[in-house]
Design an enzyme around this catalytic site. Structure first.
Site, PDB file in Angstrom:
ATOM      1  N   LYS A  28     -10.619  -0.581  10.762  1.00 63.71           N
ATOM      2  CA  LYS A  28     -10.957  -1.698   9.866  1.00 63.71           C
ATOM      3  C   LYS A  28     -11.401  -2.922  10.664  1.00 63.71           C
ATOM      4  CE  LYS A  28      -7.333  -0.295   6.569  1.00 63.71           C
ATOM      5  NZ  LYS A  28      -8.061   0.396   5.509  1.00 63.71           N
ATOM      6  N   ASP A  59       3.088  -4.355   8.052  1.00 69.94           N
ATOM      7  CA  ASP A  59       1.865  -3.582   7.883  1.00 69.94           C
ATOM      8  C   ASP A  59       0.704  -4.554   8.094  1.00 69.94           C
ATOM      9  OD1 ASP A  59      -0.440  -2.453   6.905  1.00 69.94           O
ATOM     10  OD2 ASP A  59       0.474  -1.600   5.119  1.00 69.94           O
ATOM     11  N   GLN A 100      -4.540  -5.056   7.062  1.00 72.57           N
ATOM     12  CA  GLN A 100      -5.570  -5.981   6.563  1.00 72.57           C
ATOM     13  C   GLN A 100      -5.503  -7.336   7.253  1.00 72.57           C
ATOM     14  OE1 GLN A 100      -7.943  -4.940   4.780  1.00 72.57           O
ATOM     15  NE2 GLN A 100      -7.127  -3.070   3.856  1.00 72.57           N
ATOM     16  N   HIS A 104       0.866  -1.185   0.000  1.00 77.91           N
ATOM     17  CA  HIS A 104       0.000   0.000   0.000  1.00 77.91           C
ATOM     18  C   HIS A 104       0.903   1.237   0.000  1.00 77.91           C
ATOM     19  CE1 HIS A 104      -2.785   2.952   1.835  1.00 77.91           C
ATOM     20  NE2 HIS A 104      -3.771   2.165   1.440  1.00 77.91           N
ATOM     21  N   CYS A 144      -4.905   2.418  -3.548  1.00 79.52           N
ATOM     22  CA  CYS A 144      -3.663   2.992  -2.973  1.00 79.52           C
ATOM     23  C   CYS A 144      -2.506   2.004  -3.112  1.00 79.52           C
ATOM     24  CB  CYS A 144      -3.851   3.390  -1.509  1.00 79.52           C
ATOM     25  SG  CYS A 144      -5.094   4.642  -1.275  1.00 79.52           S
TER      26      CYS A 144
HETATM   27  N1  C6P Z   1      -6.361   0.502   2.835  1.00 76.84           N
HETATM   28  C1  C6P Z   1      -8.263   0.127   1.402  1.00 76.84           C
HETATM   29  O1  C6P Z   1      -9.382   0.384   0.979  1.00 76.84           O
HETATM   30  P1  C6P Z   1      -5.005   3.861   7.020  1.00 76.84           P
HETATM   31  O2  C6P Z   1      -5.660   4.647   5.943  1.00 76.84           O
HETATM   32  O3  C6P Z   1      -3.761   4.544   7.510  1.00 76.84           O
HETATM   33  O4  C6P Z   1      -5.928   3.469   8.121  1.00 76.84           O
HETATM   34  O5  C6P Z   1      -4.553   2.475   6.366  1.00 76.84           O
HETATM   35  C2  C6P Z   1      -3.601   2.504   5.343  1.00 76.84           C
HETATM   36  C3  C6P Z   1      -3.356   1.126   4.833  1.00 76.84           C
HETATM   37  C4  C6P Z   1      -2.104   0.565   4.996  1.00 76.84           C
HETATM   38  N2  C6P Z   1      -1.836  -0.675   4.604  1.00 76.84           N
HETATM   39  C5  C6P Z   1      -2.766  -1.437   4.011  1.00 76.84           C
HETATM   40  C6  C6P Z   1      -2.414  -2.836   3.602  1.00 76.84           C
HETATM   41  C7  C6P Z   1      -4.043  -0.924   3.804  1.00 76.84           C
HETATM   42  O6  C6P Z   1      -4.960  -1.682   3.218  1.00 76.84           O
HETATM   43  C8  C6P Z   1      -4.346   0.388   4.208  1.00 76.84           C
HETATM   44  C9  C6P Z   1      -5.694   0.988   3.956  1.00 76.84           C
HETATM   45  C10 C6P Z   1      -7.683   0.962   2.513  1.00 76.84           C
HETATM   46  O7  C6P Z   1      -7.612  -0.816   0.971  1.00 76.84           O
HETATM   47  C11 C6P Z   1      -7.736   2.413   2.182  1.00 76.84           C
HETATM   48  S1  C6P Z   1      -6.733   2.826   0.799  1.00 76.84           S
END
Ligand code: C6P
Length: 449
Positions: free
Chosen positions: A263, A237, A240, A160, A403
């Site tokens: 999430k 990370d 997910q 991401h 993203c």
């Molecule tokens: N992915 C998706 O729809 P934040 O926005 O900081 O809470 O999470 C960022 C992020 C980082 N790593 C991974 C693997 C992610 O999936 C995400 C967030 C969302 O897939 C929003 S783009």
């Protein structure tokens, strides 16, 4: 917090007047959620989420955008509301009753998330705003201290942007290099490239545990072992991963682990960074200000103990407390049940999608190698158009680059559609989603066979 008057009430499910139990299913006494041994009683779980009562264009809401953010159960909404209506106060500052109640609720939540990811020391948990901020914190506070010109950071092709851009900013500042572990065409990491990529210059391997655009579950432990053998650290990370399966930061070999409780049924506005305590101790602060200091004069300042050194200013107190309620809810479901449930759903969803000759599916074929999400395209319809049409049928999916632009480029795509499932989704939701894909074909006058 256990002896506070509000503590039990705020975790009670207030959506249903009585617990929806079937047969011998027992109910968790604090959250009201079906107990772990029962598996997931989805029709009961659905009742805990007020938003699922909504109609979209006159249809029942089928929410399949959980990888972006999950919906929130009533107990989480109540926990936030109870804080504001019952004990709203700043934390770690006051001596009055409200301040001490707020502080203990806030610190209770830190203990809950630490236990949830098996980080044995709550002081190793830093509250941030989200995964993105957690990774930026590491890049800033660890990276700028420990990385030098020609040092190397290894990323993967499925990261991401949150796990790419902070390292690029760092690389630009300190002159270190980024190297990338490729993927196979079906969405697995190219582990055969690891030995060639890792060397004595590697300082950090930063990888996602689960891909948000492919659903792939990565063999983090294996990669962490290889990184550690070369003396590199590992940032995982977990954005997910943490919402969907049991997480064990120790067992996976992480040195840093970032996740976003929004999430995982929690509120937006709170993120988590877990890191090895010894690393946190010697890292410099990320942001300066109130709360993170031990002493301040105009000549110099010294820092508060970990974790407060990294939590400058007033935090998102209500959201942290709401996150604690979300952790309680998930714990009462049992993360092994959550994983089993999502496995069943994704297996069925893949089967249904494979019946459709006009759909291309990305990522691992084997559902066991995936979390509960699927990226796909209708070969004739742009994913944004597809997302718009299925929304008219009440089905919320995501369309775009997720993203993960470098991944899209690697796959030769501009964008994809994505359906991501969670604890309140069932097979009927999968059927509604597939029906909506057929409807979209009809809207565009395309054949459905
Ligand atoms: N992915 C998706 O729809 P934040 O926005 O900081 O809470 O999470 C960022 C992020 C980082 N790593 C991974 C693997 C992610 O999936 C995400 C967030 C969302 O897939 C929003 S783009």
């Amino acid at each position: 917090m256990s002896d506070d008057n509000h503590s039990e009430d705020q975790m009670l499910n207030t959506t249903s007047t009585e617990p929806a139990v079937t047969g011998s299913v027992s109910v968790h006494e604090e959250t009201g959620a079906p107990a772990a041994e029962a598996g997931l009683d989805v029709s009961r779980i659905k009742q805990d989420f007020p938003i699922l009562q909504r109609q979209i264009f006159g249809r029942r809401l089928v929410y399949l955008d959980n990888a972006a953010t999950s919906q929130k159960p009533q107990c989480v909404i109540d926990a936030i509301s109870d804080y504001y209506s019952g004990y709203n106060s700043n934390v770690h500052r006051g001596v009055h009753t409200l301040a001490s109640e707020a502080t203990s609720a806030y610190e209770d939540a830190r203990e809950k998330i630490a236990a949830f990811i098996n980080g044995d020391d709550p002081k190793s948990i830093i509250f941030t705003r989200n995964t993105t901020e957690s990774i930026n914190l590491v890049a800033h506070s660890w990276g700028r201290k420990h990385l030098f010109p020609n040092d190397e950071i290894v990323l993967t092709a499925m990261e991401h942007h949150s796990n790419i851009v902070p390292w690029q900013l760092l690389a630009k500042d300190v002159g270190c290099k980024i190297r990338v572990l490729d993927i196979t065409d079906d969405g697995y990491l190219r582990l055969d490239q690891l030995n060639e990529l890792l060397n004595e210059k590697t300082r950090l391997v930063a990888l996602t545990q689960v891909s948000n655009a492919l659903g792939t579950i990565n063999p983090v432990r294996q990669i962490a072992d290889a990184a550690h053998e070369r003396g590199a650290l590992v940032l995982v990370d977990g954005a997910q991963a943490m919402p969907h399966d049991t997480v064990d930061v120790e067992a996976m070999g992480a040195d840093f682990f970032a996740c976003s409780p929004h999430k995982a049924l929690g509120p937006t506005g709170v993120g988590v960074l877990w890191a090895r305590r010894d690393l946190l101790e010697e890292m410099d602060p990320f942001l300066g200000g109130g709360e993170m200091i031990r002493d301040v004069s105009f000549e110099r300042s010294t820092w508060a103990a970990v974790p407060h050194k990294f939590e400058a200013g007033t935090p998102s107190i209500a959201d942290v407390i709401g996150m604690g309620a979300a952790i309680d809810y998930l714990t009462s479901l049992g993360m092994e049940n959550v994983r089993a449930h999502e496995q069943a759903i994704i297996t069925y969803a893949l089967e249904r999608l494979r019946e459709l000759p006009f759909i291309s599916i990305y990522g691992p074929r084997n559902p066991e190698d995936r979390c509960g999400l699927v990226s796909f395209n209708d070969v004739d319809i742009h994913p944004h158009d597809l997302g718009t049409v299925v929304d008219r049928h009440g089905v919320a999916i995501r369309a775009g680059h997720h993203c993960a632009k470098p991944l899209m480029t690697r796959l030769g795509l501009v964008a994809s559609a994505r359906a991501s499932f969670y604890v309140y989704n069932d097979m009927e939701d999968v059927d509604a989603f597939v029906d909506a894909l057929y409807e979209a074909r009809k809207v565009f006058g395309l054949p459905t066979t």
